[in-house]
Design an enzyme around this catalytic site. Structure first.
Site: not given
Ligand code: NAD
Length: 264
Positions: A11, A15, A44-45, A74, A152, A156
């Site tokens: 990632g 961000g 692409d994970l 994420g 989501y 997490k």
């Protein structure tokens, strides 16, 4: 003088991941990044093939020796399949695949990216996170179908529980494992959510004692500290970097007391 470390990340194109990469590199470390595009390894994970490509690339570029791993990739939004596959199972696949390279590293450490949505959302329960830890990827996608608002934070929370429940065993192998749980941070992810910087809605309703969203650089500072040898005695912790929301909403929840039936 800080010794240069070789750190794998995902990632890194946007961000929090981009800010963390930039900070680590400015501190003299080598970062090998994975992202959909624009990093050292394009992968692409959410797919088994992509995870394999990411692993092969990271092991080749690092010579199978890593001092750190920070999976920042994420997604949020409405696509439950991508949320489940990228945020949790993509992270898990790389974690297990990179473990031997981390064991070969120097004062190796892992920092997972959780979220303060794990303690902010009243309808989230332990069993939702346990589903991630105890079921297959496809079973979890099916279980949360149509409920991305639950998938989501549950994923997490599962990452946070993974840290808590694996820290001792990984530490015995020489790898420190921790997590950072950011609050709402100004990134591409939050720009596209309802209640983004200029909008009204969900995110604007979150009580934040700091009275503002985080900048990605502020989260990066916490991640960089947790991965560094300076944090050598910090093991199995989930550090909330959220402007005070978690403390405001549950002032007596941390540190969590021992469950009654486990007490001596
Ligand atoms: P972002 O959208 O700016 O960055 C996410 C990065 O992940 C992007 O570069 C994207 O291309 C990459 N990515 C997405 N899907 C991928 C895939 N299938 N394969 C490879 N790479 C992929 O978002 P961000 O806010 O910087 O998020 C970083 C992490 O922080 C995420 O794990 C997110 O869940 C977490 N987080 C963010 C916030 C927030 O408010 N922004 C709060 C808590 C936690």
């Amino acid at each position: 003088m800080t010794q240069s470390r070789t750190i794998a990340m995902t990632g890194t194109s946007s961000g929090i991941g981009a800010a963390t990469r930039s900070l680590l590199e400015s501190n003299g470390h080598r970062v090998i990044g994975v992202d959909l595009s624009g990093s050292d390894i394009d992968a692409d994970l959410s797919t088994v093939d992509g995870r394999g490509r990411a692993l092969d690339g990271l092991l080749e570029l690092s010579g199978s020796r890593l001092d750190g791993f920070i999976p920042c990739a994420g997604v949020s939004g409405s696509d439950v399949s991508r949320i489940v596959k990228v945020n949790f199972y993509g992270t898990m696949a790389l974690l297990s695949g990179l473990r031997p390279a981390l064991e070969a590293g120097h004062q190796a450490s892992v920092v997972l990216i959780s979220s303060n949505s794990t303690t902010m959302i009243p309808w989230l329960e332990l069993r939702h996170a346990e589903a991630f830890l105890n079921s297959t990827e496809d079973e979890v996608v099916a279980r949360f179908e149509g409920r991305s608002w639950l998938a989501y934070p549950a994923g997490k929370l599962a990452l946070a529980y993974w840290v808590r429940s694996h820290a001792a065993e990984w530490m015995a192998a020489g790898i420190r494992v921790n997590a950072v749980a950011p609050g709402v941070t100004r990134t591409t992810m939050t720009e596209s959510l309802p209640g983004g910087p200029d909008g009204k809605g969900g995110l604007d309703l979150i009580p934040i004692p700091a009275a503002r969203w985080a900048e990605p650089e502020e989260i990066a500072e916490a991640i960089a500290f947790m991965q560094a040898p300076a944090a050598s005695y910090v093991v199995g912790q989930v550090l909330f970097v959220d402007g005070g929301t978690d403390a405001l909403l549950q002032p007596f929840a941390h540190p969590a007391p021992m469950p009654r039936d486990a007490a001596p």
